[in-house]
Design an enzyme around this catalytic site. Structure first.
Site, PDB file in Angstrom:
ATOM      1  N   CYS A  39       0.794  -1.087  -0.043  1.00 15.92           N
ATOM      2  CA  CYS A  39       0.002  -0.002  -0.188  1.00 15.92           C
ATOM      3  C   CYS A  39       0.777   1.302   0.026  1.00 15.92           C
ATOM      4  CB  CYS A  39      -0.950  -0.152   1.181  1.00 15.92           C
ATOM      5  SG  CYS A  39       0.079  -0.122   2.770  1.00 15.92           S
ATOM      6  N   CYS A 108      -0.783  -5.105   7.414  1.00 11.43           N
ATOM      7  CA  CYS A 108      -0.486  -3.758   8.097  1.00 11.43           C
ATOM      8  C   CYS A 108       0.172  -4.120   9.293  1.00 11.43           C
ATOM      9  CB  CYS A 108      -1.771  -3.013   8.496  1.00 11.43           C
ATOM     10  SG  CYS A 108      -3.079  -2.857   7.165  1.00 11.43           S
TER      11      CYS A 108
HETATM   12 FE1  FES Z   1      -1.098   0.301   4.407  1.00  8.20          FE
HETATM   13 FE2  FES Z   1      -2.237  -0.943   6.291  1.00  8.20          FE
HETATM   14  S1  FES Z   1      -3.033  -0.368   4.219  1.00  8.20           S
HETATM   15  S2  FES Z   1      -0.361  -0.476   6.203  1.00  8.20           S
END
Ligand code: FES
Length: 132
Positions: A39, A108
């Site tokens: 992400c 995450c």
């Molecule tokens: Fe990036 Fe959670 S979506 S660390």
């Protein structure tokens, strides 16, 4: 009718809204910088180690709610722990301490584990250098 549900535990929401140990440690002797390739979120973790024990930990995270909550929890979990024990803290343990994470957000928590390992690694490398 389905109501809006974050699927986050209350503890996750609590740590997200009121994160513990946010900031920097100016005289930190270990700093971990990691990024999540999935992400793009980033986490920086500072640790202060004395007599092979983590006496303080702080973080700065640019990321999602789960990243903030896991950063907060990992700093709480490591404080007061010998580094050997802190090295054994897994992302799963961090997520469990938060009452679990939705499966889609488990990645995450990997950021928190990696930031901790990277900070400890940095500490060990600095220690080696100063002993050389
Ligand atoms: Fe990036 Fe959670 S979506 S660390």
């Amino acid at each position: 009718m389905e109501t809006f549900n974050t699927r986050y535990s209350e503890k996750v929401m609590e740590h997200f809204k009121n994160p513990r140990n946010v900031g920097e440690i100016p005289d930190a002797n270990g700093i971990g910088n990691v990024g999540n390739p999935i992400c793009g979120d980033i986490m920086r973790l500072y640790i202060k180690v004395e007599n092979e024990r983590i006496v303080d930990a702080k973080f700065k995270t640019f990321g999602c709610g789960a990243a903030i909550a896991t950063s907060s929890m990992v700093t709480e979990l490591v404080k007061g722990k010998p580094i050997e024990e802190a090295l054994r803290i897994s992302n799963r343990a961090v997520a469990e301490a938060l009452g679990g994470l939705p499966p889609i957000k488990m990645h995450c928590s990997v950021l928190a584990e990696e930031a901790l390992k990277s900070a400890i690694d940095d500490y060990l490398k600095k220690k080696e250098k100063s002993a050389a």
